[in-house]
Enzyme design. Structure first.
Site, PDB file in Angstrom:
ATOM      1  N   ASN A 208       0.852  -1.196   0.000  1.00  0.00           N
ATOM      2  CA  ASN A 208       0.000   0.000   0.000  1.00  0.00           C
ATOM      3  C   ASN A 208       0.881   1.237   0.000  1.00  0.00           C
ATOM      4  OD1 ASN A 208       0.606   0.709   2.834  1.00  0.00           O
ATOM      5  ND2 ASN A 208      -0.434  -1.229   3.229  1.00  0.00           N
ATOM      6  N   ASP A 276      -4.349  -6.343   4.848  1.00  0.00           N
ATOM      7  CA  ASP A 276      -5.356  -7.234   5.434  1.00  0.00           C
ATOM      8  C   ASP A 276      -5.317  -8.621   4.800  1.00  0.00           C
ATOM      9  OD1 ASP A 276      -6.361  -5.313   7.173  1.00  0.00           O
ATOM     10  OD2 ASP A 276      -7.638  -4.426   5.616  1.00  0.00           O
ATOM     11  N   PHE A 320      -4.609   3.280  14.652  1.00  0.00           N
ATOM     12  CA  PHE A 320      -4.885   4.299  13.639  1.00  0.00           C
ATOM     13  C   PHE A 320      -6.041   3.818  12.777  1.00  0.00           C
ATOM     14  CE2 PHE A 320      -1.701   7.721  13.277  1.00  0.00           C
ATOM     15  CZ  PHE A 320      -0.919   7.390  14.382  1.00  0.00           C
ATOM     16  N   LYS A 334     -13.837   0.729  15.224  1.00  0.00           N
ATOM     17  CA  LYS A 334     -12.567  -0.029  15.303  1.00  0.00           C
ATOM     18  C   LYS A 334     -12.002   0.017  16.719  1.00  0.00           C
ATOM     19  CE  LYS A 334     -11.233   0.543  10.509  1.00  0.00           C
ATOM     20  NZ  LYS A 334     -10.450   1.260   9.525  1.00  0.00           N
TER      21      LYS A 334
HETATM   22  N1  CTP Z   1      -4.172  -3.428  11.920  1.00  0.00           N
HETATM   23  C1  CTP Z   1      -3.458  -4.500  12.416  1.00  0.00           C
HETATM   24  N2  CTP Z   1      -3.432  -5.671  11.716  1.00  0.00           N
HETATM   25  C2  CTP Z   1      -4.105  -5.799  10.550  1.00  0.00           C
HETATM   26  C3  CTP Z   1      -4.838  -4.708  10.039  1.00  0.00           C
HETATM   27  C4  CTP Z   1      -4.848  -3.526  10.758  1.00  0.00           C
HETATM   28  O1  CTP Z   1      -2.846  -4.385  13.478  1.00  0.00           O
HETATM   29  N3  CTP Z   1      -4.045  -6.940   9.893  1.00  0.00           N
HETATM   30  C5  CTP Z   1      -4.202  -2.194  12.720  1.00  0.00           C
HETATM   31  C6  CTP Z   1      -3.553  -0.996  12.051  1.00  0.00           C
HETATM   32  O2  CTP Z   1      -2.173  -0.910  12.386  1.00  0.00           O
HETATM   33  C7  CTP Z   1      -4.355   0.159  12.634  1.00  0.00           C
HETATM   34  C8  CTP Z   1      -5.718  -0.434  12.897  1.00  0.00           C
HETATM   35  O3  CTP Z   1      -5.545  -1.853  12.906  1.00  0.00           O
HETATM   36  O4  CTP Z   1      -3.816   0.592  13.872  1.00  0.00           O
HETATM   37  C9  CTP Z   1      -6.769  -0.078  11.904  1.00  0.00           C
HETATM   38  O5  CTP Z   1      -6.313  -0.373  10.593  1.00  0.00           O
HETATM   39  P1  CTP Z   1      -7.226  -0.105   9.322  1.00  0.00           P
HETATM   40  O6  CTP Z   1      -6.530  -0.639   8.103  1.00  0.00           O
HETATM   41  O7  CTP Z   1      -7.711   1.311   9.327  1.00  0.00           O
HETATM   42  O8  CTP Z   1      -8.515  -0.973   9.659  1.00  0.00           O
HETATM   43  P2  CTP Z   1      -8.927  -2.464   9.424  1.00  0.00           P
HETATM   44  O9  CTP Z   1      -9.259  -3.022  10.762  1.00  0.00           O
HETATM   45  O10 CTP Z   1      -7.908  -3.200   8.620  1.00  0.00           O
HETATM   46  O11 CTP Z   1     -10.289  -2.282   8.653  1.00  0.00           O
HETATM   47  P3  CTP Z   1     -10.583  -1.836   7.127  1.00  0.00           P
HETATM   48  O12 CTP Z   1      -9.324  -2.148   6.347  1.00  0.00           O
HETATM   49  O13 CTP Z   1     -11.739  -2.670   6.753  1.00  0.00           O
HETATM   50  O14 CTP Z   1     -10.897  -0.361   7.166  1.00  0.00           O
END
Ligand code: CTP
Length: 401
Positions: A208, A276, A320, A334
């Site tokens: 990303n 993800d 975040f 979240k």
């Molecule tokens: N995060 C994590 N592990 C993952 C995905 C996210 O620890 N596999 C953490 C990120 O570091 C951040 C928080 O979760 O602190 C939110 O990440 P974000 O990408 O905004 O949210 P997601 O939970 O992945 O949801 P979505 O992608 O559906 O918005």
């Protein structure tokens, strides 16, 4: 930023004296006011006029010329400064400071001042390694001076070794550090930063746009405030902001590294943009273009922060949320779902927010739903604002289980 800070820079007679000119420029760019003291030998390498032009201030070279009006130069400079810096510092000035010799303006001013002081030794490798110099550097540290480690590389005498003046940016960072109150002294903070890379084959990966700047700014700000920082970083092009950095590539590597280190941490800040999903399989050899259509199958990566949220105890957990719509609702959800103490929400669409910028526009939400929207600020300022909120939670007795 060093806005409004008054720095007195002592320049001594080594070849690196020319770099002191760049240092003055960098400090002025950061908003500092700079006054320069040059020793007689320093003037053999660079002229006072250069320093005067760059600092936009009178340059001090002589004990017996009055400073502004009827001030006595060394006393006036000692009072003026918020911090002193000597760069480059020769073996001679280091020896004088540690032996109490005051025989010119710089050494006399050093004797008369008690402000935070950074000394940047730069000299030939053999001189630096000389036991007398090493003993004196040890004495400086014991006396409470901040001493920068000399850099390694090509030296003026055509040899390679340790003794170079560190890069100007590193000296500026050390000055920022010197002037920052240590209100997080000893607090163990684990920070994750940057993107992850999920390999498809030996030459391709899914990733990303994260640059790591926000997480690195958090590490820099926490370190400046005296915290004991461990940084777990995905691939970035940024210089390491702390010594304790663990580099990882994939979300699974990051998960493992966080699991290995979260136990010791009192505060965990997850600024990383974790992928993800990853490819269900990674091809051992390069995927060839022999098919007309190619579909990729992806599988879930572990959610690192959710896992920490389940076991966090009283640690302060900060996450975040980078969103493109419904910022506050998504972020609030979240926070609850992953058991965070704070979530920092930012909208990719806001001007000045986002991945590769040096600024951010953040909203900080706590467990009670209190929402603070901060305007556009540098990522370092945003980092300090986040750390201020973390500190408040710690003062109230730490994070919720
Ligand atoms: N995060 C994590 N592990 C993952 C995905 C996210 O620890 N596999 C953490 C990120 O570091 C951040 C928080 O979760 O602190 C939110 O990440 P974000 O990408 O905004 O949210 P997601 O939970 O992945 O949801 P979505 O992608 O559906 O918005």
């Amino acid at each position: 930023m060093l806005t409004g800070k008054k720095i007195v820079l002592g320049v001594t007679g080594g070849i690196a004296a020319y770099k002191a000119a760049e240092l003055v420029r960098a400090l002025i760019r950061q908003g500092a006011q700079v006054k320069v003291i040059m020793t007689r030998n320093a003037q053999e390498f660079i002229t006072p006029l250069t320093m005067q032009t760059l600092s936009q201030n009178q340059v001090y070279t002589d004990m017996f010329v009055a400073a502004d009006k009827f001030d006595i130069a060394h006393i006036a400079l000692a009072e003026y400064a918020d911090a002193f810096v000597i760069a480059p510092a020769t073996a001679n000035i280091i020896g004088k400071i540690t032996s109490g010799i005051a025989d010119d303006l710089l050494s006399t001013t050093m004797m008369a001042q008690d402000k935070p002081t950074l000394i940047c030794p730069a000299m030939n490798e053999k001189m630096l390694a000389n036991p007398v110099v090493q003993e004196n550097i040890g004495k400086l540290k014991k006396l409470g001076y901040a001493v920068m480690e000399s850099a390694e590389g090509e030296l003026a005498c055509k040899t390679k070794g340790k003794g170079r003046l560190p890069d100007v940016e590193e000296i500026v960072e050390a000055i920022e550090n010197l002037l920052t109150p240590k209100d997080l002294k000893g607090v163990k903070i684990l920070i994750t930063a940057g993107p992850t890379e999920e390999p498809l084959d030996p030459v391709r990966f899914i990733t990303n746009l994260s640059s790591g700047k926000m997480g690195y700014a958090l590490a820099t700000a926490a370190y400046r405030r005296g915290a004991d920082v461990t940084l777990i970083s995905g691939p970035t092009h940024l210089p390491p902001p702390v010594e304790n950095i663990i580099r990882v590539r994939t979300a699974r590597d990051m998960f493992q590294a966080v699991m290995d280190h979260y136990n010791k941490a009192e505060v965990i800040i997850k600024a990383a943009a974790v992928a993800d999903y990853c490819p269900s399989e990674t091809a051992a050899e390069k995927i060839k273009k022999d098919k007309k259509n190619l579909s990729l199958e992806l599988k879930n990566n572990p959610d690192i922060i959710a896992e920490i949220g389940r076991h966090k105890g009283h640690r302060v957990l900060v996450g975040f949320a980078m969103e493109t719509q419904n910022l506050l609702a998504n972020a609030g959800e979240k926070l609850k779902k992953k058991n965070m103490d704070l979530i920092v929400a930012n909208n990719l669409r806001d001007e000045g927010a986002g991945f590769r910028t040096d600024t951010n526009v953040i909203t900080i939400i706590d467990r009670g739903g209190k929402t603070e929207s901060l305007g556009k600020m540098t990522k370092i300022e945003a980092a300090d604002a986040i750390l201020d909120r973390v500190q408040k939670i710690m003062k109230k007795g730490s994070g919720k289980k």
